[in-house]
Design a protein around this motif. Sequence first.
Motif, PDB file in Angstrom:
ATOM      1  N   ASN A 162      68.397  27.183 -14.036  1.00 33.17           N
ATOM      2  CA  ASN A 162      68.471  27.964 -15.295  1.00 33.17           C
ATOM      3  C   ASN A 162      67.961  29.282 -15.414  1.00 33.17           C
ATOM      4  O   ASN A 162      68.466  30.387 -15.988  1.00 33.17           O
ATOM      5  CB  ASN A 162      68.008  27.050 -16.511  1.00 33.17           C
ATOM      6  CG  ASN A 162      68.215  27.554 -17.633  1.00 33.17           C
ATOM      7  OD1 ASN A 162      69.577  27.717 -18.201  1.00 33.17           O
ATOM      8  ND2 ASN A 162      67.323  27.739 -18.670  1.00 33.17           N
ATOM      9  N   HIS A 165      70.190  31.639 -13.373  1.00 32.70           N
ATOM     10  CA  HIS A 165      71.224  31.930 -14.008  1.00 32.70           C
ATOM     11  C   HIS A 165      70.948  32.846 -15.426  1.00 32.70           C
ATOM     12  O   HIS A 165      71.737  33.724 -15.581  1.00 32.70           O
ATOM     13  CB  HIS A 165      71.799  30.477 -14.812  1.00 32.70           C
ATOM     14  CG  HIS A 165      72.836  30.799 -15.955  1.00 32.70           C
ATOM     15  ND1 HIS A 165      74.003  31.132 -15.841  1.00 32.70           N
ATOM     16  CD2 HIS A 165      72.793  30.361 -17.172  1.00 32.70           C
ATOM     17  CE1 HIS A 165      74.667  31.052 -16.879  1.00 32.70           C
ATOM     18  NE2 HIS A 165      73.872  30.741 -17.862  1.00 32.70           N
ATOM     19  N   ILE A 172      74.937  26.912  -9.280  1.00 31.14           N
ATOM     20  CA  ILE A 172      75.323  25.701  -9.973  1.00 31.14           C
ATOM     21  C   ILE A 172      74.382  24.506  -9.464  1.00 31.14           C
ATOM     22  O   ILE A 172      73.679  25.022  -8.604  1.00 31.14           O
ATOM     23  CB  ILE A 172      76.785  25.799  -9.010  1.00 31.14           C
ATOM     24  CG1 ILE A 172      77.752  26.274  -9.526  1.00 31.14           C
ATOM     25  CG2 ILE A 172      77.233  23.924  -9.275  1.00 31.14           C
ATOM     26  CD1 ILE A 172      79.164  26.394  -8.705  1.00 31.14           C
ATOM     27  N   LEU A 365      83.170  23.572  -8.802  1.00 28.18           N
ATOM     28  CA  LEU A 365      82.897  24.568  -9.745  1.00 28.18           C
ATOM     29  C   LEU A 365      82.849  25.985  -9.395  1.00 28.18           C
ATOM     30  O   LEU A 365      83.199  26.861 -10.170  1.00 28.18           O
ATOM     31  CB  LEU A 365      81.395  24.121 -10.293  1.00 28.18           C
ATOM     32  CG  LEU A 365      81.431  23.293 -11.594  1.00 28.18           C
ATOM     33  CD1 LEU A 365      82.328  21.883 -11.332  1.00 28.18           C
ATOM     34  CD2 LEU A 365      80.081  22.663 -12.021  1.00 28.18           C
ATOM     35  N   LYS A 370      82.719  28.523 -12.440  1.00 25.72           N
ATOM     36  CA  LYS A 370      82.071  27.730 -13.412  1.00 25.72           C
ATOM     37  C   LYS A 370      80.614  27.728 -13.057  1.00 25.72           C
ATOM     38  O   LYS A 370      79.765  26.686 -12.695  1.00 25.72           O
ATOM     39  CB  LYS A 370      82.443  26.367 -13.619  1.00 25.72           C
ATOM     40  CG  LYS A 370      83.722  26.364 -14.424  1.00 25.72           C
ATOM     41  CD  LYS A 370      84.387  25.003 -14.704  1.00 25.72           C
ATOM     42  CE  LYS A 370      85.926  25.222 -15.177  1.00 25.72           C
ATOM     43  NZ  LYS A 370      86.340  23.654 -15.475  1.00 25.72           N
ATOM     44  N   ASN A 373      76.503  25.986 -14.563  1.00 33.00           N
ATOM     45  CA  ASN A 373      76.795  24.389 -14.932  1.00 33.00           C
ATOM     46  C   ASN A 373      76.046  23.486 -14.093  1.00 33.00           C
ATOM     47  O   ASN A 373      75.803  23.873 -12.733  1.00 33.00           O
ATOM     48  CB  ASN A 373      78.438  24.230 -14.994  1.00 33.00           C
ATOM     49  CG  ASN A 373      78.944  24.814 -16.058  1.00 33.00           C
ATOM     50  OD1 ASN A 373      79.105  24.122 -17.270  1.00 33.00           O
ATOM     51  ND2 ASN A 373      79.454  26.117 -16.140  1.00 33.00           N
ATOM     52  N   PRO A 385      81.933  19.568 -15.495  1.00 29.44           N
ATOM     53  CA  PRO A 385      80.787  20.418 -15.708  1.00 29.44           C
ATOM     54  C   PRO A 385      80.162  20.591 -16.982  1.00 29.44           C
ATOM     55  O   PRO A 385      80.644  20.367 -17.977  1.00 29.44           O
ATOM     56  CB  PRO A 385      81.768  21.961 -15.625  1.00 29.44           C
ATOM     57  CG  PRO A 385      82.979  21.561 -16.125  1.00 29.44           C
ATOM     58  CD  PRO A 385      83.210  20.062 -15.931  1.00 29.44           C
ATOM     59  N   ILE A 386      78.696  20.457 -16.748  1.00 30.41           N
ATOM     60  CA  ILE A 386      77.850  20.462 -17.978  1.00 30.41           C
ATOM     61  C   ILE A 386      77.193  21.843 -18.187  1.00 30.41           C
ATOM     62  O   ILE A 386      76.430  22.036 -17.165  1.00 30.41           O
ATOM     63  CB  ILE A 386      76.837  19.155 -18.030  1.00 30.41           C
ATOM     64  CG1 ILE A 386      77.641  17.798 -17.697  1.00 30.41           C
ATOM     65  CG2 ILE A 386      76.013  19.260 -19.210  1.00 30.41           C
ATOM     66  CD1 ILE A 386      78.394  17.424 -18.898  1.00 30.41           C
ATOM     67  N   PRO A 387      77.430  22.636 -19.016  1.00 26.58           N
ATOM     68  CA  PRO A 387      76.527  23.938 -19.045  1.00 26.58           C
ATOM     69  C   PRO A 387      75.159  23.599 -19.223  1.00 26.58           C
ATOM     70  O   PRO A 387      74.740  22.914 -19.697  1.00 26.58           O
ATOM     71  CB  PRO A 387      77.123  24.449 -20.500  1.00 26.58           C
ATOM     72  CG  PRO A 387      78.643  23.778 -20.680  1.00 26.58           C
ATOM     73  CD  PRO A 387      78.322  22.421 -20.151  1.00 26.58           C
ATOM     74  N   GLU A 390      73.367  22.667 -22.428  1.00 22.16           N
ATOM     75  CA  GLU A 390      73.360  21.696 -23.294  1.00 22.16           C
ATOM     76  C   GLU A 390      72.185  20.834 -22.620  1.00 22.16           C
ATOM     77  O   GLU A 390      72.095  19.567 -22.908  1.00 22.16           O
ATOM     78  CB  GLU A 390      74.630  21.045 -22.931  1.00 22.16           C
ATOM     79  CG  GLU A 390      76.012  21.758 -23.630  1.00 22.16           C
ATOM     80  CD  GLU A 390      77.159  21.003 -23.423  1.00 22.16           C
ATOM     81  OE1 GLU A 390      77.289  19.864 -23.149  1.00 22.16           O
ATOM     82  OE2 GLU A 390      78.427  21.549 -23.841  1.00 22.16           O
TER      83      GLU A 390
END
Length: 433
Positions: A162, A165, A172, A365, A370, A373, A385-387, A390
Amino acid sequence: MAKQTDTKTARQKYIEISYKNAGKYKYNAGDSVAVIFSGGPASGANSVISSLALNFINAGIPLYGILKGFENIENFGTDELKTLEEGEHYIVFTREVAGIRGNAGVVLKTSRANPGKDIKKVEDIEDPKKNSKLNNIINAFESLNVKVAITIGGDDTLKLANFLHLMGFPTIHVPKTIDNDYFGIPWTFGYWSAVETAKDALINFREDARSTDSYFIIELMGRKTGWITYAAGVSAQATMMLAVEDFLDQKYIDINELAKKIVDQIIAREKEKRNYGVICVAEGLVDKLPDDKVAKEKDKHGNIYYGLTEVCKLIADAAKKEYFKRTGKNKKIIPRQIGYETRCVRSSAFDTTLGSMLGYGAYKLFEENKFGNMVSVEDNFDIKPIPFSELIDPETLLTKIRTVNPNKDFYKLKESLSYHVGQKNFENGNDEY
């Protein structure tokens, strides 16, 4: 009300930095991708790596495997590491990776390096004093023309993914933990292999206990939850299974009171001519002990080494004293730990398939752009895919943990199959209980 406002502000800052840095680093045709495995080993790791690598190779996209997690590349560009060497710091995948799919261990090796340890709040992401090791990692990637990172790891690795990101680097994440406490995915690879291994050991302990009229207090892995303890205990017919979920209303566990409960069970079973049993406890019970009972050594992410406290021994010693106090007799109550031996076993068919699907999902992904995620599955292994947004608390930047809900059926199952004093406990001559 003030706390809600602070949380909202933290989320706004999280979103602002995410949008501000989006597109800072871009993948273009001809660029490379890197995969990193970080944290503790888990069965099925090589399934993820093999599946992921083959999909990139088939697409003609160069894929590097970074060795030993972030341990080396966090120091890239410093006096410790000026250049990356193939075979020492990374490998280049070829089609031979197909042969490792069912192998035990982690082909990329791993470590618990924590390059984001100074990041405590979202503003720290842009502080050059606090993000220096993260920048080293990005620079290491760029030295290999890597423009996308795929991380495989637990909650601490997701936290690092994260951070990358938020700094604008396309990332990913593939979830990994044998503890199965990952928010956003129903089962994690390695969990069922660990349960199966623990179950086999527990059955051996149960037969030993039956043969010697003794009890074993077995400590199982699970830092924050009882997923392994409950599943392994149910599978091996443990008489009692305890984890943090059994003490949610208590700040601390009173070991002496717990010992009384255990001795209640021992004496009740002795009246039924059952002089043996296996009791499973999760290592995470350490979090419910007073500080003076807990070993102080921590890993690079600040996590206590739970096994050093030996919660199983604390419980066993207290139970032996309580039994002697009540009966005037000694009882063999033996503490044992089942830990690292569950992490690197040859993966089950389920974990091999799940790992392979998650590896494929990471490529999917990537193909769909994406980034930011986590790869998850739903229904019959369909990719979802889960951001990161979240899965991460925007205020603390820590990942969310999925515990066993005491109001749900998995918890109720372990309770229904535990031995309860004063109730009919599947007697009827069933010596297997």
